[in-house]
Design an enzyme around this catalytic site. Sequence first.
Site, mmCIF file in Angstrom:
data_model
loop_
_atom_site.group_PDB
_atom_site.id
_atom_site.type_symbol
_atom_site.label_atom_id
_atom_site.label_comp_id
_atom_site.label_asym_id
_atom_site.label_seq_id
_atom_site.Cartn_x
_atom_site.Cartn_y
_atom_site.Cartn_z
ATOM 1 N N ASN A 104 16.677 43.771 58.645
ATOM 2 C CA ASN A 104 15.678 43.911 57.576
ATOM 3 C C ASN A 104 16.338 44.283 56.252
ATOM 4 O O ASN A 104 15.956 43.781 55.187
ATOM 5 C CB ASN A 104 14.651 44.974 57.946
ATOM 6 C CG ASN A 104 13.626 44.473 58.958
ATOM 7 O OD1 ASN A 104 13.320 43.280 59.000
ATOM 8 N ND2 ASN A 104 13.113 45.370 59.779
ATOM 9 N N ASP A 149 14.933 46.617 73.405
ATOM 10 C CA ASP A 149 15.006 46.939 71.978
ATOM 11 C C ASP A 149 16.048 46.027 71.318
ATOM 12 O O ASP A 149 17.135 45.826 71.873
ATOM 13 C CB ASP A 149 15.395 48.406 71.782
ATOM 14 C CG ASP A 149 15.372 48.810 70.312
ATOM 15 O OD1 ASP A 149 14.283 49.158 69.822
ATOM 16 O OD2 ASP A 149 16.444 48.756 69.678
ATOM 17 N N GLU A 161 10.552 47.115 66.923
ATOM 18 C CA GLU A 161 11.373 46.067 67.531
ATOM 19 C C GLU A 161 11.516 46.268 69.034
ATOM 20 O O GLU A 161 12.389 45.668 69.668
ATOM 21 C CB GLU A 161 12.747 46.022 66.862
ATOM 22 C CG GLU A 161 13.607 47.263 67.068
ATOM 23 C CD GLU A 161 13.358 48.346 66.042
ATOM 24 O OE1 GLU A 161 14.216 49.232 65.896
ATOM 25 O OE2 GLU A 161 12.296 48.316 65.376
#
Length: 420
Positions: free
Chosen positions: A309, A301, A344
Amino acid sequence: MAFSLYLMAAVCFYAGLYHFIFFLRRRTYGLNSLFSFFCFTHVLYFVAQGQWYSSETVERALICVQFAYGSISLILILQLWFFYYYCEKPFSQFINILSTALFSIFLIASFTTSDLTLSADKAYIKEFELFGTAKFTAYEFSPGILFELFMLLGFAETIFLFVIILRYYHNRYGTVLKPMPIVFSILLLAGGYDIFSALGLTNSIYMSEFAFMILLLTMAYRLTSNFIDAIDEVERLNLYLDTIVKARTRELEEKNNTLQMLSTTDPLTKLFNRRYLEDKLKKKVVHSERHGTPFSVILMDIDKFKSVNDNYGHDLGDQVLISISKTLLDNIRETDVAGRWGGEEFLILTPETDIVVCKTLAERLRIQIQNKSHASIDQITASFGIAQFKPDDSINSLIKRSDNRLYKAKDSGRNQVIAG
């Protein structure tokens, strides 16, 4: 003379048998059946003529002549129907039906001894010449009224077909200088010459049989040539069709490959998607249980990806995902399978690998990701959780264990590899 007629009869029989067998094997070629009967009728004619030239009595000669002219009636009927279809129906079928009826009447009348046709009391001895080199003596019969009408009708049919053939060849090939029109003109001349012979104006043998033989061979040649042309056309079409099929097959394979790729690949990262990874895990579990071979999974991860973002925008976030995906592909082994598990998160399946080797691989990946620069972002790191498949494991329990190790790595400060 009789021998040459029997030889022509043998040739006609062979040609008729060949085309009849050909018709039985390929029912679509109806012209071959017409032509075969055309040939068999010529066999009757040539045999009857041969017997006539060698007859020793008037009665026998009369029978032979009756069979010969009866055969001519059939020949004229079959000839008309043959060229009707050969020239692609250039005239009304009513002409065929009417002609068939008229020549059928004469066919029946040929076997009577009425003065309207031929009779024994009209016989006389006649000497025939073959091209001025050989002479033959045979019984000749003065024609009756019906017989004279038949000769005129037969000659009229020959002229009619000659015109039809000339028009057909001119329209189709742009010229009439082809074997069929030329041979038909010879038949026309021979028929006219034989009318003079039948009326006693000449003492030569009848030339129609030779002209008919040439016509028959020409018709056989045209049928064979048409069949060869049809085969060539079929082969050309098959080749064209084969090319089309191959092109369509390649196109279909490419589309299938594209669909396969779309159904198994994540569109952004170009890694395998979750559906594909789950399918591979199922197969690997079965293989491991059957053969007792180990395998491990790495669940990875990206650390603090939400802030990437939020701070830099989703476009840059997507570029980070693409860049890390490329790093995974560049550093895993050929036997390993890497895919996007979701968001992700990434999963790496490592076949034939225990947890120790798997941890080494994950550590290498962690360092590569940590050292990779990402535009305006200072640093990107990732956390890893590793689990090895156990005999009592299911896919869910295996993933849950690796997921637990991943969250432990997150809780321990991120950018770590934890196996267990």
